[in-house]
Motif scaffolding. Structure first.
Motif, PDB file in Angstrom:
ATOM      1  N   GLN A  69       8.272-121.270  30.474  1.00  0.00           N
ATOM      2  CA  GLN A  69       9.032-121.143  31.712  1.00  0.00           C
ATOM      3  C   GLN A  69       9.060-119.683  32.151  1.00  0.00           C
ATOM      4  OE1 GLN A  69      10.384-122.041  28.754  1.00  0.00           O
ATOM      5  NE2 GLN A  69      12.464-121.245  28.496  1.00  0.00           N
ATOM      6  N   ASP A  70       9.146-119.470  33.457  1.00  0.00           N
ATOM      7  CA  ASP A  70       9.247-118.111  34.000  1.00  0.00           C
ATOM      8  C   ASP A  70      10.688-117.615  34.004  1.00  0.00           C
ATOM      9  OD1 ASP A  70       6.464-117.860  34.544  1.00  0.00           O
ATOM     10  OD2 ASP A  70       6.726-119.103  36.337  1.00  0.00           O
ATOM     11  N   GLU A  71      11.615-118.557  34.131  1.00  0.00           N
ATOM     12  CA  GLU A  71      13.042-118.226  34.083  1.00  0.00           C
ATOM     13  C   GLU A  71      13.777-119.382  33.425  1.00  0.00           C
ATOM     14  OE1 GLU A  71      14.751-117.144  37.869  1.00  0.00           O
ATOM     15  OE2 GLU A  71      12.879-116.216  38.548  1.00  0.00           O
ATOM     16  N   GLY A  72      15.018-119.093  32.985  1.00  0.00           N
ATOM     17  CA  GLY A  72      15.851-120.121  32.397  1.00  0.00           C
ATOM     18  C   GLY A  72      15.568-120.328  30.915  1.00  0.00           C
ATOM     19  N   TYR A  73      16.220-121.337  30.349  1.00  0.00           N
ATOM     20  CA  TYR A  73      16.000-121.656  28.941  1.00  0.00           C
ATOM     21  C   TYR A  73      16.123-123.152  28.724  1.00  0.00           C
ATOM     22  CZ  TYR A  73      21.038-122.383  28.233  1.00  0.00           C
ATOM     23  OH  TYR A  73      22.325-122.857  28.299  1.00  0.00           O
TER      24      TYR A  73
END
Length: 339
Positions: A69-73
Motif C-alpha cells: 500500500q502507498d498509505e494506510g495500514y
C-alpha cells in the motif's frame, strides 16, 4: 475431512480477522484505492461489493501482501501485512477469478504438486489431495486431465488448492464469475461449510444475489472508496422502508382500496391496473393490522398480500447512482497468484 478439523487461529486483537485503515494504492494518476477502511470479524463471511474498476481486487492484493500500500495500514489477525508479511502469508489463502492450474495434469496431480510446494511429504500430499477432492465433489474426476474439466469444476479445484495449507482466512476474488446457477449454488454451499468449520472468508463480488445470500456484512466500494458498510438488512433499510403490496380480489374495488390504504397508512400509494395491485411504503408495520381491519369493514377482499424489502440493487443504485454491473475500467485480477 482433516482440513475441517484445523486449528483455529485466535486473533491477537480480539475478534478481528482483518483490520484496514486508510488503504491507498496509486497507479500513475489513478487512485485505484483511496482510503479504504475494513473490519472483518473472525468466523464470518464479509462481502466486498462493487463493479469492475471499483478497487476490490487491488484491496485484496494489498491485504494478501501481493501489493504494498502507498498509505494506510492493514493487519491480519493482528499481524501487519507489511512488517510481518511472512506470518500473514501463513494465515491466508487466496483464490483468484481464474483457476491457476496445469491443464495437462490431473486434478490429483495438481493438488499433490501444490501440497509438496507447501512442504507436505509425499504420502501426506496424496492424502490431502484425496480429502480435498472428496470435499469438493471431484473424486470421480480425480484422474481426468484438467483440459476436460468444466469451468465450474476448475473453479472448485482452484478453491481446493487454496485450502491445502488450512488457512484461517480465505480471500475469494469473484469466485463464481461465469459459472452457471447450479455450480454457483454448489460453490455457495462450499463457502458456507468453510465458515461453519471455523474459517473466515473475505469475498469480492459483482453479484448482488451472491452478497445477499452469503455475506454477514458488506462493504460497497465505488471508485476506490467504501461508500457504505453494514449488514444486508442495515444497507437495505438505509435507502428506504419496506413496501406493502396488495392484490385486490375484485377489480372494481381497487380505487376504494387505494383510498383506504392512503387514509390508514398516511402515505401515497401506486396502482398497477394491469396486475390489480396496490403498492405503498410501509414505514409503520403496526398500522398494517389497522389497514386489514379497515379493508374488511369496507367489504374489500384481498387475493394476496406481501411485504417487499428494498433490494441490494436499489441500495447500490441509490448510493452510487449506477447499477453494480456498470464498468468503467478493469482492474488487474489475481490470475496465477496463490498464497
Amino acid at each position: 475431512m482433516e482440513y475441517l478439523n484445523k486449528r483455529i487461529i485466535t486473533p491477537e486483537n480480539g475478534d478481528w480477522a482483518v483490520e484496514a485503515r486508510g488503504l491507498v494504492k496509486v497507479f500513475g494518476e489513478n487512485r485505484a484505492v483511496d482510503g479504504v477502511d475494513l473490519n472483518v470479524r473472525a468466523g464470518s463471511i464479509y462481502g466486498v461489493l462493487g463493479p469492475n474498476g471499483a478497487g476490490k481486487t487491488t484491496t485484496i492484493r494489498m491485504l494478501a501482501t501481493l501489493l504494498r500500500q502507498d498509505e494506510g495500514y492493514a493487519r491480519i489477525f493482528g499481524h501487519d501485512v507489511m512488517k510481518e508479511a511472512q506470518i500473514v502469508r501463513q494465515l491466508i489463502g487466496v483464490t483468484g477469478q481464474y483457476a491457476s492450474v496445469d491443464e495437462s495434469l490431473s486434478a490429483t496431480e495438481n493438488l499433490v504438486i501444490f501440497s509438496r510446494l507447501l512442504g507436505l511429504g509425499r504420502a501426506e500430499a496424496k492424502k490431502k489431495a484425496s480429502e480435498l477432492l472428496e470435499e469438493f465433489g471431484l473424486t470421480e474426476a480425480a484422474k481426468r486431465p484438467l483440459k476436460n474439466f468444466s469451468g465450474g469444476m476448475r473453479r472448485r479445484l482452484d478453491l481446493a488448492a487454496s485450502l491445502i495449507g488450512q488457512p484461517p482466512l480465505i480471500f475469494l476474488d469473484e469466485p463464481t464469475t461465469g459459472l452457471d446457477p447450479r455450480t454457483r449454488n454448489q460453490m455457495w454451499d462450499t463457502i458456507r461449510r468453510l465458515v461453519d468449520s471455523g474459517s473466515t472468508v473475505l469475498l469480492t463480488t459483482q453479484y448482488l444475489q451472491e452478497a445477499d445470500e452469503l455475506a454477514d456484512r458488506i462493504a460497497v466500494i465505488d471508485r476506490g472508496h467504501v461508500v457504505a458498510e453494514g449488514t444486508v438488512d442495515e444497507l437495505k433499510s438505509s435507502v428506504g422502508s419496506s413496501s406493502l403490496q396488495l392484490k385486490i380480489q375484485h377489480s372494481e374495488d381497487i380505487y376504494n382500496a387505494q383510498l383506504t390504504v392512503e387514509n390508514v397508512l398516511k402515505v401515497k400509494s401506486n396502482i398497477s391496473l394491469e396486475e390489480g395491485k396496490i403498492t405503498a411504503p410501509m414505514a409503520d408495520a403496526d398500522k398494517v393490522t389497522d389497514l386489514l381491519i379497515a379493508l374488511r369493514d369496507s367489504g374489500i377482499h384481498l387475493a394476496e398480500m406481501s411485504v417487499q424489502k428494498p433490494t441490494l440493487d436499489e441500495v447500490f443504485l441509490t448510493i452510487t447512482g449506477k447499477s453494480v454491473d456498470a464498468s468503467d475500467s478493469k482492474e488487474s485480477d489475481l490470475e496465477g497468484l496463490r498464497v
